[in-house]
Scaffold this motif. Structure first.
Motif, PDB file in Angstrom:
ATOM      1  N   VAL A 175      -1.234   5.778   5.219  1.00 36.22           N
ATOM      2  CA  VAL A 175      -1.223   6.416   3.908  1.00 36.22           C
ATOM      3  C   VAL A 175      -2.110   7.664   3.928  1.00 36.22           C
ATOM      4  O   VAL A 175      -1.782   8.709   3.374  1.00 36.22           O
ATOM      5  CB  VAL A 175      -1.696   5.431   2.828  1.00 36.22           C
ATOM      6  CG1 VAL A 175      -1.829   6.130   1.499  1.00 36.22           C
ATOM      7  CG2 VAL A 175      -0.722   4.277   2.725  1.00 36.22           C
ATOM      8  N   LEU A 188      -5.152  10.289  -2.745  1.00 32.70           N
ATOM      9  CA  LEU A 188      -4.509   9.459  -1.724  1.00 32.70           C
ATOM     10  C   LEU A 188      -5.394   9.391  -0.492  1.00 32.70           C
ATOM     11  O   LEU A 188      -5.580   8.338   0.106  1.00 32.70           O
ATOM     12  CB  LEU A 188      -3.188  10.105  -1.316  1.00 32.70           C
ATOM     13  CG  LEU A 188      -1.920   9.506  -1.857  1.00 32.70           C
ATOM     14  CD1 LEU A 188      -0.733  10.219  -1.266  1.00 32.70           C
ATOM     15  CD2 LEU A 188      -1.852   8.037  -1.521  1.00 32.70           C
ATOM     16  N   LEU A 229       0.826  -1.205   0.000  1.00 26.70           N
ATOM     17  CA  LEU A 229       0.000   0.000   0.000  1.00 26.70           C
ATOM     18  C   LEU A 229       0.858   1.250   0.000  1.00 26.70           C
ATOM     19  O   LEU A 229       0.558   2.235  -0.660  1.00 26.70           O
ATOM     20  CB  LEU A 229      -0.829   0.027   1.283  1.00 26.70           C
ATOM     21  CG  LEU A 229      -2.291  -0.289   1.218  1.00 26.70           C
ATOM     22  CD1 LEU A 229      -2.927   0.101   2.529  1.00 26.70           C
ATOM     23  CD2 LEU A 229      -2.948   0.469   0.079  1.00 26.70           C
ATOM     24  N   VAL A 230       1.942   1.173   0.776  1.00 21.78           N
ATOM     25  CA  VAL A 230       2.830   2.317   0.887  1.00 21.78           C
ATOM     26  C   VAL A 230       3.459   2.636  -0.475  1.00 21.78           C
ATOM     27  O   VAL A 230       3.716   3.789  -0.794  1.00 21.78           O
ATOM     28  CB  VAL A 230       3.891   2.020   1.960  1.00 21.78           C
ATOM     29  CG1 VAL A 230       4.991   3.035   1.921  1.00 21.78           C
ATOM     30  CG2 VAL A 230       3.246   1.991   3.327  1.00 21.78           C
ATOM     31  N   VAL A 286       1.917   2.281  -3.297  1.00 23.64           N
ATOM     32  CA  VAL A 286       0.893   3.026  -4.036  1.00 23.64           C
ATOM     33  C   VAL A 286       0.967   4.504  -3.649  1.00 23.64           C
ATOM     34  O   VAL A 286       0.881   5.402  -4.496  1.00 23.64           O
ATOM     35  CB  VAL A 286      -0.520   2.471  -3.751  1.00 23.64           C
ATOM     36  CG1 VAL A 286      -1.579   3.347  -4.395  1.00 23.64           C
ATOM     37  CG2 VAL A 286      -0.641   1.057  -4.276  1.00 23.64           C
ATOM     38  N   ALA A 287       1.148   4.757  -2.357  1.00 20.81           N
ATOM     39  CA  ALA A 287       1.315   6.137  -1.893  1.00 20.81           C
ATOM     40  C   ALA A 287       2.528   6.765  -2.577  1.00 20.81           C
ATOM     41  O   ALA A 287       2.487   7.917  -3.020  1.00 20.81           O
ATOM     42  CB  ALA A 287       1.477   6.174  -0.387  1.00 20.81           C
ATOM     43  N   PHE A 289      -0.297  10.386   5.443  1.00 25.34           N
ATOM     44  CA  PHE A 289       0.635  10.969   4.491  1.00 25.34           C
ATOM     45  C   PHE A 289      -0.073  12.016   3.646  1.00 25.34           C
ATOM     46  O   PHE A 289       0.436  13.125   3.438  1.00 25.34           O
ATOM     47  CB  PHE A 289       1.197   9.849   3.617  1.00 25.34           C
ATOM     48  CG  PHE A 289       2.033  10.308   2.461  1.00 25.34           C
ATOM     49  CD1 PHE A 289       3.254  10.919   2.668  1.00 25.34           C
ATOM     50  CD2 PHE A 289       1.602  10.111   1.158  1.00 25.34           C
ATOM     51  CE1 PHE A 289       4.029  11.322   1.597  1.00 25.34           C
ATOM     52  CE2 PHE A 289       2.369  10.504   0.088  1.00 25.34           C
ATOM     53  CZ  PHE A 289       3.581  11.117   0.314  1.00 25.34           C
TER      54      PHE A 289
END
Lengths: 305, 534
Positions: B494, B486, A192-193, A195-196, B497
């Motif tokens: 996320v 996001l 997932l990170v 994708v970020a 972020f």
């Protein structure tokens, strides 16, 4: 101080063909790598499964950990050193996940305790993702990336012209594919990170592209008689020192995260670093020349006097 | 832009002071009480990845809970048909939660429809087939009703879980519904995740059933379970800790005499004789009356106490028990007894839950992440600062000032909005640094170009800001777009972020354009300088 002397004039547009070849090759390699590996190296966020991060008191052989887990009867376990060697940290992964309360992680913990003693290790992180959530997250991740492409397409088309938007978005698609390709070549885990990170890259790369587009638009108004190719080339050159400076500062901070940010965030920073480099390249060699290619294929009706 | 430098300084100072005001409680958590009241209570929350804790996504098995309802309805329909003297064959709940009925004739079907209209507004006819003169009718719950029931099942589960978590003692838990049948639970700082999962996920359905003593348990274990009875496993024996695992089985009467719904309270007590913990339960008025009657009718028989389909104990009823007190014994540890009391007090979940996702970060890893994250940000900032001064000299210093203010305002805004700082969020701060620097680089490069054209410092600065402004706006809006998506599609860290990045971008426009301009205007307007240090 100056990195780039004013008045410099590299022939970027002239290198268009070479750049197109380089990009095509990079995209091809990325796709081949993805096909050869059967897609990205999906992490448990998307594939489902269990990850346990364990820190041992002292050095422990990986085989020893593996043997201690025999009793848990897992189908497929990978054990991997995590972070620096002297930290004695390991990631234990399995594709299995449980929905019952007893929990796989609990059984793994018990087995480790039997082999190394309760105080011999510390469980620092446990992640269990069931297959259902994995499917959801995959869908959401893809939607996030695609929607952000579309949103930017609309914004740039509104602020600039449609052909600019197309060039910008194609460059973004280009950056995304190549970044995913690099991660795939290195067999890095796609989580997932990541994708970020991809969305951040998209944000950064379009940022870079727009600075150049902005200058092209300005120069087009200023020198209406000039050939578009020359305008583009001049614009890239005029913004070159800014491009290099900004990339350098971003790379500086990313490298400091890579070196000092710890293992948990390493992959994230690495993916962004790759993307920033690819994104900078694509802003110069892909996004702007694409505007020119579009113009040559379909000359704009607004005749430039 | 504002012409008065004084006014602009005032605005900038106000923003910075306000940020510092909101930020202080986060940076200095141990303010003296007298000062504490002067400052806002909001603090920057640390995400679970930074402070450690547990993140759980549960799915409520609503279909399972509906089964019971459909079963009851099927029985009621059966009773209703008999009352109306309608002949029928087999009214049963089918696996897909519909009810199948076989009727001998068309007329019987008309009677059934009348019955449904009168007594069962929730049921509708899904299909009816006429074959061999027999009518096969399938009934189902109306969709609207199903949706209502599912929602109430999820709501009820949520409430029960909240009660349990409250009693477990977690500060700032977050328990929110997600989608149709999911529940998201965040428990910061949980030290024993296994226990927490156990506590939250237990259905905690307490039942009392009689032990079937007329039939042989051995025979039943061989597969011949008599009608009206069921086999059930016993809870683990006290020997299990030493490793000897042995299952015990009970043959029970199927009928449930009493459930945990009749409970009023449950508490841990320590037995006088053995010093072992047990759970003392107290029935409510109705439950006490029922318990009194049940024990009175069944003296000298064994009554099994069952939790989630496992028999905890099956003591012999020595005498009628009035007053509504009973106890659950079993070889508990004090902790287990305490958790059992919690789940009994909080009530049972209306449906079983499944764990879809579980993420736990230990507190030591969280602290590690904070330390390393902050260190990498500081090192990154120093490197960027050195680079800027080296490249732009005095103007570089102005950019650094903007950077520092940027971070202060960003963190202050995060505290104000109760935003959550996560590990990727720290990376978001780093990227903000990049964006803020980029804005200044754009301005400075423009100013340099103008200077090269022979403009005065004042004109160069003005042109630099004017020309760069739209570019900066365009680039930041597009990055903001990415951040919005996001936020929309991200979860947990996320999302953190995205929040940090969004606030950071907006703040960077303020510091990199508005604040730096004050300084440049001050220098170029008030002093007749010949050259800019840029």
């Amino acid at each position: 101080m100056e990195l780039i002397k004013p008045g410099i004039n590299f022939d970027f547009v002239g290198k268009m063909r070479i750049a197109a070849l380089v990009s095509a090759a990079a995209i091809l390699i990325s796709i081949v790598s993805l096909i050869a590996h059967g897609g990205p190296n999906w992490g448990i966020d998307f594939a489902g499964g269990t990850v346990i991060q364990v820190k041992f008191q002292k050095d422990v052989p990986i085989d020893g950990i593996r043997r201690s887990l025999d009793a848990v009867n897992l189908s497929e376990v990978t054990i991997q050193q995590f972070g620096a060697r002297d930290e004695h940290e390991y990631l234990i992964r399995t594709a299995e996940s449980t929905e019952d309360l007893k929990g796989l992680s609990g059984r793994i913990e018990d087995s480790l305790a039997a082999a190394f003693g309760r105080d011999g290790f510390e469980v620092r992180r446990v992640e269990v993702v069931g297959p259902k959530v994995g499917r959801d997250l995959t869908q959401k991740g893809i939607m996030a990336v695609v929607f952000s492409w579309i949103a930017m397409l609309v914004y740039i088309a509104w602020r600039f012209e449609f052909r600019f938007a197309v060039g910008g978005i194609l460059a973004l698609v280009h950056d995304t594919i190549i970044t995913v390709g690099v991660l795939s070549l290195l067999r890095m885990e796609f989580s997932l990170v990541i994708v970020a990170a991809l969305l951040t890259i998209i944000g950064y790369s379009i940022n870079d592209t727009i600075v150049i587009y902005d200058r092209i638009r300005e120069n087009m108004r200023k020198n209406v008689r000039q050939e578009l190719a020359q305008v583009i080339n001049a614009s890239i050159n005029q913004t070159l020192s800014r491009t290099i400076l900004t990339v350098l500062t971003v790379v500086l901070v990313l490298v400091s995260i890579l070196l000092f940010g710890g293992a948990v965030i390493f992959d994230f920073a690495f993916a962004i670093l790759v993307g920033v480099i690819v994104g900078t390249y694509s802003s110069i060699f892909i996004a702007s020349p694409l505007v020119l290619a579009w113009e040559r294929a379909r000359p704009s009706k607004r005749k430039r006097k | 832009m504002f012409q008065s430098i004084k006014l602009r300084v005032l605005i900038a100072a106000a923003v910075v002071l306000a940020s510092a005001y909101f930020l202080l409680p986060s940076v200095v958590p141990e303010l003296p009480a007298s000062v504490k009241n002067l400052f806002p209570k909001n603090r920057i929350h640390l995400g679970l990845d930074l402070q450690g804790g547990m993140h759980l996504v549960l799915e409520v098995d609503t279909a399972k809970a509906l089964e019971g309802t459909v079963e009851r309805l099927a029985n009621s329909v059966k009773d209703g048909l008999m009352e109306k003297r309608v002949r029928f064959r087999g009214v049963e709940r089918r696996p897909d939660n519909t009810i199948g009925i076989e009727l001998p004739s068309r007329e019987a079907r008309a009677d059934l429809e009348k019955l449904l209209a009168e007594q069962f507004p929730d049921l509708e006819i899904q299909s009816a087939d006429l074959a061999d003169g027999r009518e096969k009718v399938v009934l189902r719950l109306r969709e609207k009703r199903v949706a209502e029931m599912k929602k109430s099942i999820v709501d009820q589960s949520l409430e029960t879980i909240r009660n349990r978590v409250d009693q477990f003692g977690v500060t700032e838990p977050e328990i929110i519904p997600q989608g149709e049948d999911r529940i998201l639970i965040q428990l910061p700082g949980v030290k024993d995740p296994k226990r927490a999962v156990d506590l939250i996920g237990k259905t905690a359905l307490l039942e009392f059933k009689l032990v079937d003593e007329e039939h042989s348990l051995e025979e039943a274990l061989r597969g011949n379970v008599p009608a009206g009875s069921i086999l059930m496993k016993g809870a683990r024996e006290s020997g299990e800790r030493s490793g000897a695992r042995r299952d015990t089985w009970y043959l029970l009467k199927e009928r449930t005499l009493l459930t945990g719904q009749s409970l009023e309270n449950a508490q841990v007590k320590i037995s006088d004789r053995f010093g072992e913990p047990y759970v003392a339960i107290k029935f409510n008025a109705q439950g006490a009356r029922d318990f009194d009657r049940i024990t009175g009718e069944n003296v000298n028989r064994r009554l099994a106490i069952i939790l989630d389909g496992v028999v905890y104990s099956a003591p012999v009823i020595k005498e009628r028990i009035s007053g509504g007190d009973a106890q659950i014994t079993g070889a508990f540890t004090t902790e287990e007894a305490r958790d059992l009391a919690i789940v009994l007090r909080a009530g049972s979940l209306p449906a079983p839950v499944k764990i879809l996702e579980q993420r736990t970060v230990g507190p030591s890893l969280g602290q590690d992440s904070i330390d390393k994250g902050i260190r990498s940000v500081i090192i990154g900032m120093i490197l960027v600062g050195l680079f800027m001064v080296f490249y732009y000299r005095l103007s570089g210093l102005v950019a650094i000032l903007a950077l520092v203010l940027n971070i202060v305002i960003l963190l202050g805004a995060m505290a104000l909005f109760d935003a959550t700082l996560t590990l990727p969020g720290i990376a978001g701060i780093v990227l903000t640094i990049g964006m803020a620097v980029d804005a200044n680089v754009l301005i400075f490069e423009r100013a340099r170009e103008e200077l090269r054209l022979g403009k005065t410092p004042r004109a160069a600065i003005e042109a630099g800001y004017a020309r760069a402004f739209l570019t900066i706006l365009d680039t930041n809006v597009t990055t903001l777009l990415a951040a919005v998506f996001l936020f929309q599609f991200g979860t947990g860290p996320v999302k953190g972020f995205a929040v940090t990045l969004s606030i950071g971008i907006i703040v960077s426009m303020f510091t990199a354009i508005f604040v730096t301009r004050i300084i440049f205007d001050h220098v170029t307007w008030n002093r007749k300088i010949k050259a800019l240090s840029i």
